[in-house]
Design a protein around this motif. Structure first.
Motif, mmCIF file in Angstrom:
data_model
loop_
_atom_site.group_PDB
_atom_site.id
_atom_site.type_symbol
_atom_site.label_atom_id
_atom_site.label_comp_id
_atom_site.label_asym_id
_atom_site.label_seq_id
_atom_site.Cartn_x
_atom_site.Cartn_y
_atom_site.Cartn_z
ATOM 1 N N HIS A 104 0.658 -40.922 21.022
ATOM 2 C CA HIS A 104 1.896 -41.390 20.720
ATOM 3 C C HIS A 104 1.878 -42.847 20.129
ATOM 4 C CE1 HIS A 104 3.598 -37.875 23.137
ATOM 5 N NE2 HIS A 104 2.697 -38.238 23.995
ATOM 6 N N HIS A 152 13.130 -41.000 29.266
ATOM 7 C CA HIS A 152 11.917 -40.111 28.676
ATOM 8 C C HIS A 152 12.784 -38.873 28.220
ATOM 9 C CE1 HIS A 152 9.033 -43.279 30.126
ATOM 10 N NE2 HIS A 152 8.362 -42.607 29.237
ATOM 11 N N ARG A 154 15.935 -38.730 27.103
ATOM 12 C CA ARG A 154 17.126 -39.070 25.952
ATOM 13 C C ARG A 154 16.600 -39.789 24.800
ATOM 14 N NH1 ARG A 154 20.386 -35.265 27.244
ATOM 15 N NH2 ARG A 154 20.938 -35.434 29.350
ATOM 16 N N LEU A 155 15.707 -40.834 24.941
ATOM 17 C CA LEU A 155 15.122 -41.678 23.839
ATOM 18 C C LEU A 155 14.273 -41.011 22.863
ATOM 19 C CD1 LEU A 155 15.149 -45.171 25.565
ATOM 20 C CD2 LEU A 155 16.819 -44.322 24.381
ATOM 21 N N ALA A 156 14.514 -40.870 21.674
ATOM 22 C CA ALA A 156 13.726 -40.086 20.785
ATOM 23 C C ALA A 156 12.129 -40.692 20.682
ATOM 24 C CB ALA A 156 14.113 -40.130 19.524
ATOM 25 N N ARG A 157 11.985 -41.911 20.860
ATOM 26 C CA ARG A 157 10.681 -42.575 20.940
ATOM 27 C C ARG A 157 9.789 -42.217 22.193
ATOM 28 N NH1 ARG A 157 6.732 -44.706 17.677
ATOM 29 N NH2 ARG A 157 5.904 -46.516 18.893
ATOM 30 N N LYS A 159 10.642 -39.202 24.083
ATOM 31 C CA LYS A 159 10.412 -37.721 24.355
ATOM 32 C C LYS A 159 9.131 -37.085 23.905
ATOM 33 C CE LYS A 159 15.282 -36.366 23.714
ATOM 34 N NZ LYS A 159 16.389 -35.501 22.952
ATOM 35 N N GLY A 160 8.730 -36.370 24.740
ATOM 36 C CA GLY A 160 7.550 -35.654 24.708
ATOM 37 C C GLY A 160 6.286 -36.237 25.280
ATOM 38 N N PRO A 164 9.695 -32.141 29.628
ATOM 39 C CA PRO A 164 11.059 -32.473 29.901
ATOM 40 C C PRO A 164 11.593 -31.902 31.337
ATOM 41 C CG PRO A 164 11.016 -31.695 27.975
ATOM 42 C CD PRO A 164 9.630 -31.817 28.536
#
Length: 185
Positions: A104, A152, A154-157, A159-160, A164
């Motif tokens: 990431h 984790h 909600r924030l695009a950065r 996510k993953g 979830p």
């Protein structure tokens, strides 16, 4: 707006778990409760560090299972402190990330490590002060980790990084633990 239990199974599972833990532990000594929750708190951000470095969110639940087994196994003996093992694992994963790189990116791994340090500090601080103050420090750690889980989701950065379903489940459990420590003990 319709509530879809099939999609919200992590929340339902977390509420069932929290209700069971609260019902079974409400008579425990405050010091024991603070100590137990402080010992378990570092496992949560460590899981995020490990899964982030593995780069496979689908392994989140198995990593949680392994971590819980490790935590309880280490707690059942006196030779090796659980906190020490978690620190060694965290340092090993950090070193692995520094040498190999992170799936990431270094920034996300750094955020995960910073979270692990911050929540670990709250856990240790909660253990070294009296139980009345410790409950607030440990509750702050659990509540903060609940917010961490939601970030984790909600924030695009972020996510993953983890599954979830785990982030949703963990947010509910974390906030329930904080509420228990603050209001039910």
């Amino acid at each position: 707006m319709k509530f879809d239990l099939a999609r919200r199974w992590p929340t339902a599972l977390a509420l069932l778990l929290a209700a069971g833990v609260i019902a079974s532990g409400s008579g425990d000594d405050l010091g024991d409760a603070v100590s137990g929750y402080a010992d378990a708190l570092p496992l949560l951000p460590l899981l995020y560090v490990v899964v982030a470095q593995l780069g496979r969110p689908r392994v989140t639940w198995p990593v949680l299972g392994a971590g819980v087994v490790l935590l309880f196994g280490l707690g059942a003996q006196d030779a090796v402190p659980a906190g020490g093992v978690m620190i060694v694992v965290a340092l090993g994963v950090l070193l692995w990330g520094m040498l190999r790189g992170s799936p990431h990116g270094g920034t996300v791994l750094g955020v995960q490590v910073a979270g692990a340090v911050a929540f670990g500090v709250l856990a240790v601080a909660g253990l070294v002060v009296d139980a009345d103050l410790g409950r607030y420090l440990v509750a702050a750690g659990w509540f903060g980790h609940g917010v961490w889980d939601l970030a984790h989701l909600r924030l695009a950065r972020l996510k993953g990084v983890v599954a979830p379903s785990f982030a949703e489940w963990c947010a509910v459990v974390d906030i329930a633990v904080a509420v228990e420590l603050l209001f039910l003990r």
